[in-house]
Each structure stands twice: as structure tokens, then as C-alpha cells.
Design an enzyme around this catalytic site. Structure first.
Site, PDB file in Angstrom:
ATOM      1  N   CYS A 144       0.845  -1.197   0.000  1.00 10.97           N
ATOM      2  CA  CYS A 144       0.000   0.000   0.000  1.00 10.97           C
ATOM      3  C   CYS A 144       0.878   1.243   0.000  1.00 10.97           C
ATOM      4  CB  CYS A 144      -0.888  -0.034   1.241  1.00 10.97           C
ATOM      5  SG  CYS A 144      -1.814   1.471   1.500  1.00 10.97           S
ATOM      6  N   CYS A 152      -2.400  -0.475   8.765  1.00 10.39           N
ATOM      7  CA  CYS A 152      -1.817  -1.828   8.632  1.00 10.39           C
ATOM      8  C   CYS A 152      -0.315  -1.740   8.834  1.00 10.39           C
ATOM      9  CB  CYS A 152      -2.098  -2.401   7.249  1.00 10.39           C
ATOM     10  SG  CYS A 152      -3.786  -2.251   6.704  1.00 10.39           S
ATOM     11  N   ASP A 211     -16.593 -12.855  26.519  1.00  7.31           N
ATOM     12  CA  ASP A 211     -15.858 -12.175  25.435  1.00  7.31           C
ATOM     13  C   ASP A 211     -15.738 -10.694  25.802  1.00  7.31           C
ATOM     14  OD1 ASP A 211     -14.772 -11.313  23.047  1.00  7.31           O
ATOM     15  OD2 ASP A 211     -16.537 -11.734  21.831  1.00  7.31           O
ATOM     16  N   CYS A 249      -9.608 -10.353  23.084  1.00 10.48           N
ATOM     17  CA  CYS A 249      -8.867  -9.592  22.058  1.00 10.48           C
ATOM     18  C   CYS A 249      -7.608  -8.998  22.677  1.00 10.48           C
ATOM     19  CB  CYS A 249      -9.756  -8.515  21.438  1.00 10.48           C
ATOM     20  SG  CYS A 249     -10.524  -7.440  22.643  1.00 10.48           S
TER      21      CYS A 249
HETATM   22  C1  LIG Z   1     -15.381  -7.786  22.410  1.00 10.07           C
HETATM   23  S1  LIG Z   1     -17.035  -7.244  22.391  1.00 10.07           S
HETATM   24  C2  LIG Z   1     -17.846  -8.778  22.270  1.00 10.07           C
HETATM   25  C3  LIG Z   1     -19.077  -8.772  21.446  1.00 10.07           C
HETATM   26  C4  LIG Z   1     -19.710 -10.095  21.082  1.00 10.07           C
HETATM   27  N1  LIG Z   1     -19.341 -11.196  21.928  1.00 10.07           N
HETATM   28  C5  LIG Z   1     -19.446 -10.426  19.622  1.00 10.07           C
HETATM   29  O1  LIG Z   1     -18.692 -11.337  19.315  1.00 10.07           O
HETATM   30  O2  LIG Z   1     -20.013  -9.732  18.759  1.00 10.07           O
HETATM   31  C6  LIG Z   1     -17.252  -6.787  24.084  1.00 10.07           C
HETATM   32  C7  LIG Z   1     -18.639  -6.323  24.447  1.00 10.07           C
HETATM   33  O3  LIG Z   1     -18.666  -6.067  25.860  1.00 10.07           O
HETATM   34  C8  LIG Z   1     -19.483  -4.952  26.122  1.00 10.07           C
HETATM   35  N2  LIG Z   1     -19.066  -4.423  27.448  1.00 10.07           N
HETATM   36  C9  LIG Z   1     -17.945  -3.748  27.744  1.00 10.07           C
HETATM   37  N3  LIG Z   1     -17.870  -3.508  29.064  1.00 10.07           N
HETATM   38  C10 LIG Z   1     -18.966  -4.059  29.632  1.00 10.07           C
HETATM   39  C11 LIG Z   1     -19.444  -4.128  30.971  1.00 10.07           C
HETATM   40  N4  LIG Z   1     -18.777  -3.591  31.973  1.00 10.07           N
HETATM   41  N5  LIG Z   1     -20.612  -4.776  31.193  1.00 10.07           N
HETATM   42  C12 LIG Z   1     -21.292  -5.348  30.157  1.00 10.07           C
HETATM   43  N6  LIG Z   1     -20.885  -5.300  28.860  1.00 10.07           N
HETATM   44  C13 LIG Z   1     -19.727  -4.663  28.595  1.00 10.07           C
HETATM   45  C14 LIG Z   1     -19.228  -4.034  24.937  1.00 10.07           C
HETATM   46  O4  LIG Z   1     -20.290  -3.131  24.750  1.00 10.07           O
HETATM   47  C15 LIG Z   1     -19.082  -5.050  23.776  1.00 10.07           C
HETATM   48  O5  LIG Z   1     -20.317  -5.275  23.157  1.00 10.07           O
END
Ligand SMILES: C[S@@+](CC[C@H](N)C(=O)[O-])C[C@H]1O[C@@H](n2cnc3c(N)ncnc32)[C@H](O)[C@@H]1O
Length: 470
Positions: free
Chosen positions: A78, A87, A401, A428
Site C-alpha cells: 500500500c 496496517c 468475550d 482480544c
Molecule cells: C469484544 S465485544 C464482544 C461482542 C460479542 N461477543 C461479539 O462477538 O459480537 C465486548 C462487548 O462487551 C461490552 N461491554 C464492555 N464492558 C462491559 C461491561 N462492563 N458490562 C457489560 N458489557 C460490557 C461491549 O459493549 C461489547 O459489546
């Protein structure tokens, strides 16, 4: 011996020895570690400028001259590589990227978690290494970033830009003609919109003074062929908004959801703003294993759809569901994992703190005829307690997650008290995951570990772990 502890000192002929976290590399100087940012790869010999010295005995530096190049390198594809923050690992072969990501997960789990671990399974690579993202956001700005080559030409250049923020220079925008991250029609929409805005003499957004008309554009593409475009304007000038939206609608009939937002605030975040539907449906749809997922303008959906499917399959495989289990899906977002595993479980309870995401999760169950899911909105550390378990049933399996920060300690404590048979932990950020594994070690052993590459050419890596009750 020379003292390098002041800023702007130059260290010559530093051998870059390894990758470090956050996409940096490391070399050694008089027994101290030097974290080097910029276009470097392990095996390079470079001159660096010291940016800072930290009391914990490490330097931060940036590369200023390269003497010899590593054999781990490859030619970046790129033209914006080195300037754009997108990236940063394009100069490293994909095989080496995967090896480092695997190593990073392994280092975090061994050094931070310090718990007994099984052999870490090979990282799951991404089949697509370009055009793998389903969402990008481009920003309009009257402060275009000029590269040294552009400045050297000495000609008058257009100062308005539509593209990406320059790393650490958030007021400057790199004008983009071709980006390799999102499939068509992403590049075409951005370029046509910029040409149109310039031809109309529209004012590109001025972030410093919060003035200007065209502000940013969000493009979402889906594996069903759906395309969502959301144009953000910084002024409520309805006539010009209508002209712009009509232009986009006519030029790109393949857009299935065309929306706009009037955002007059001092920041670009649109989660508290109203998205106005101009044409098409208010959502796009993604498909996964016969399931349909509705994605609204503010909904979270994993940005690499193909790899999200692989990630979820690994999580489901680790959970070993038989159809009789009561499953909790913590940090469920729009309920994607919950709905994905629902057919193999007795019941799935999803928890997430964004109320709109929970509404989407419920819709996603409904449109797929899934009746054994329930979703709750709230902060995990407040929602997940004994009363919640009493109301919703004891979980046999917990899938979690969390965001990059990992789980809050009270959440881990509650998990330890709930004692599910299995915990599948999708992360992540393997550093915070490792910290949480150390807490969980009180009652759980790690059975399997498998990293997954969702974002080629970046240092980011997902990691899936399954723990079983001791
Ligand atoms: C890595 S994403 C996972 C999303 C889902 N598992 C997926 O694969 O699409 C983390 C999620 O945790 C939520 N989140 C972050 N902090 C939180 C908290 N203290 N209590 C509840 N949810 C939370 C975020 O809004 C987000 O949707």
C-alpha cells in the site's frame, strides 16, 4: 560510556532483536530494552532517536535510518504504508506475523498468568489478508496531512482531505485514494463523495474549531451483499444534506441502507446521535451458518465476518455443547455468539451493557426463530450476581468475550462462586486474559488455547481458551 538518557540522542547501528507488544520492536542498549516504533522488523540494523527514558530502565525510540534489512521483511503493498496507522505490519511476511502473534499469546499466558498450560494450538490464519474488513470510517478534514515527498514537490496542494486520522496527530487526515481493507464499493464511495463535496465547495470539517459541513462517512459491507452508508454532517443545512444524499443514492444504487446523522458536537462519536434513514432499510444483514444477523447503524458486529465465523466455531467446539447445557454468554454485544450456540444448548442467557445491542440481540433471536435465549442490559459487575443466577438458572457453561480491559475482578469473583463446569474465554487482549486466568486458577485449569488472527497486517490477535472446573 555515552549517556543516552536524554531525548533526541541518536543510537547508531542498533540490532532489532524481536517484536514487542503493541506493534513495537525491541533492541538492547547497555543492558536496557529499547522499544522502537516505526518501520522496523526483527533482524534490521537501524539508527534510532531516543524519545524517552523510563525509570524502569527502558528507552522509547523511533527509527531514523535503516542500515540493513531483515529477511523477515516483505514489500508493503500500500502506498500509504508508514504514514497511515491502519496496517503497520505490511512490511512483515504473513507467516512471520502469525508466528509472532502466536508467540505473543504464549508469552502473555506463561509470564503473566503463570498457571499450568496445555500446548498452545497453532494460530488460525485469516484466508483473506486484504479486503477483510466489513466496516470503515473515513473523516473529512480541512487539515490534510502532507507527506515529505508531497511537500518536496513544492506545488500548491488541495488542503481538504477524506481519509484516516494520522497516528498521534488526530487533527490531521491522510487523504486516501485506495485502501486495501474493505471490499468494493468502499473505495469508490469515498472517492466519489470527496470529488462531489469539493465540486460543490462544501466546507470540510475543521476539528479544532468544530465548524464545517461534511464530517465523516461510515461504510459497512456485509457478506449478503448489503451495503450501509452513513454520512455525518456537522451543520443542519438540510438543502445541502439532501443534495449530497441524492448524489450518493443515484451514484451507488447497490447501497441497501443509506443514512445520515447531523452531529454538531465537538466529537465524531455518533452513538448518542440520531441516524436518519434516507433510502433503503434501516439495517443490513450478515449471514452465518444459516443464521441472519441484523446490523443497525450503531450495532457492533465483528469487523472481519469470515474470521468471526471461525472464531465462534472454535469457541463452540471448546464448549462441547450437547443440547442440555444452560449457557451464559457474557459481553454478548448483539447476541451473535449466544444465537450462534443456541441450537446446541438448552438455554442461553446474554448480558451486555449497551441497551441498543441487547435490543438487536433479541431481534436476532426472533428473526431466526430462536426461542431459548434471554438477554439483559447492564454493567456486568452489577448484573451478574446471586440473584441473577437464582432468576436465570445456574450456568453449566459460561462463554465470556470481554473488551480489551478484560473482566472486572468482581465479575471473576462471581464466576468463581457460580462454579460453571466450563468457561470459554474469548479475548482480544491476551495480556488481560492472562491476568484473569491467574485469578480463575483458584478453581479452574486451562484445557485448550487457540489464537485466531482476525486482523492481518496489524499486531492484534484474538485468543480462545477453555477452562474446566478442578
Ligand atoms: C469484544 S465485544 C464482544 C461482542 C460479542 N461477543 C461479539 O462477538 O459480537 C465486548 C462487548 O462487551 C461490552 N461491554 C464492555 N464492558 C462491559 C461491561 N462492563 N458490562 C457489560 N458489557 C460490557 C461491549 O459493549 C461489547 O459489546
Amino acid at each position: 560510556m555515552k549517556n543516552y538518557k536524554k531525548n533526541r540522542q541518536v543510537v547508531s547501528n542498533l540490532l532489532i532483536e524481536d517484536f514487542a507488544s503493541e506493534g513495537k520492536c525491541i533492541g538492547k542498549l547497555e543492558g536496557a530494552v529499547v522499544f522502537v516504533e516505526g518501520n522496523v522488523a526483527p533482524g534490521d540494523v537501524v539508527d534510532v532517536e531516543i524519545l524517552s527514558f523510563k525509570k524502569k530502565k527502558f528507552y522509547e525510540a523511533r527509527v531514523i535510518k535503516t542500515h540493513s534489512l531483515s529477511d523477515k521483511r516483505t514489500e508493503p503493498f500500500c502506498e500509504y504504508f508508514g504514514t497511515c496507522g491502519g496496517c503497520k505490519w505490511q512490511h512483515i511476511g504473513y507467516k512471520e506475523q502469525l508466528q509472532f502473534k502466536w508467540q505473543q499469546v504464549s508469552d502473555h499466558l506463561h509470564r503473566i498468568a503463570k498457571v499450568p498450560l496445555p500446548e498452545i494450538e497453532p494460530i488460525f490464519p485469516s484466508e483473506k489478508t486484504t479486503f477483510y474488513r466489513n466496516k470503515l470510517e473515513y473523516t473529512f478534514s480541512n487539515l490534510r496531512w502532507f507527506t515529505n515527498e508531497e511537500i518536496a514537490k513544492g506545488v500548491e496542494l488541495e488542503r481538504n482531505a477524506l481519509g484516516f486520522h494520522i497516528p498521534k496527530r488526530f487533527d490531521r487526515i491522510l487523504d486516501i485514494e485506495k485502501c486495501f481493507l474493505q471490499p468494493d464499493p468502499s473505495n469508490d464511495i469515498r472517492n466519489q463523495l470527496r470529488t462531489f463535496a469539493l465540486s460543490k465547495g462544501f466546507r470540510f470539517y475543521d476539528q479544532k474549531h468544530n465548524v464545517g459541513f461534511v464530517r465523516n462517512v461510515i461504510i459497512r459491507t456485509a457478506n449478503t451483499g448489503d451495503v450501509m452508508v452513513i454520512v455525518q454532517f456537522a451543520e443542519p443545512n438540510q438543502e445541502d444534506i439532501d443534495v449530497t444524499m441524492a448524489f450518493v443514492a443515484e451514484t451507488f444504487p447497490q447501497i441497501t441502507s443509506l443514512q445520515y446523522i447531523i452531529n454538531t458536537k465537538g466529537n465524531d462519536s455518533y452513538y448518542d446521535q440520531t441516524a436518519i434513514l434516507y433510502a433503503g432499510k434501516p439495517y443490513i444483514e450478515e449471514q452465518m451458518e444459516g443464521l441472519t444477523f441484523r446490523v443497525g447503524p450503531k450495532s457492533f458486529y465483528q469487523t472481519n465476518s469470515d474470521q468471526a465465523y471461525e472464531l465462534y466455531k472454535i469457541a463452540r467446539d471448546f464448549a462441547q455443547l450437547t443440547g442440555n447445557e444452560h449457557v451464559y454468554d457474557l459481553y454478548t454485544g448483539t447476541g451473535t455468539i449466544a444465537n450462534f450456540v443456541a441450537r446446541q444448548a438448552k438455554a442461553v442467557i446474554g448480558v451486555e451493557y449497551v441497551p441498543e445491542a441487547i435490543e438487536d440481540a433479541k431481534i436476532n433471536s426472533a428473526i431466526n426463530g430462536i426461542e431459548n435465549t434471554r438477554f439483559y442490559a447492564g454493567d456486568m459487575k452489577n448484573v451478574l450476581n446471586e440473584e441473577f443466577v437464582a432468576q436465570n438458572g445456574h450456568p453449566d457453561v459460561v462463554i465470556t468475550d470481554p473488551p480489551r480491559a478484560g473482566m472486572d475482578e468482581p465479575v471473576v469473583r462471581t464466576l468463581l462462586n457460580m462454579e460453571p463446569t466450563k468457561i470459554v474465554y474469548v479475548s482480544c487482549n491476551s495480556a488481560t486474559q492472562a491476568r484473569d486466568l491467574a485469578w480463575l486458577d483458584e478453581k479452574y485449569t486451562v484445557q485448550r488455547v487457540r489464537p485466531v488472527d482476525m486482523f492481518p497486517h496489524t499486531h492484534h490477535v484474538e485468543n480462545v481458551v477453555v477452562l474446566e472446573r478442578k
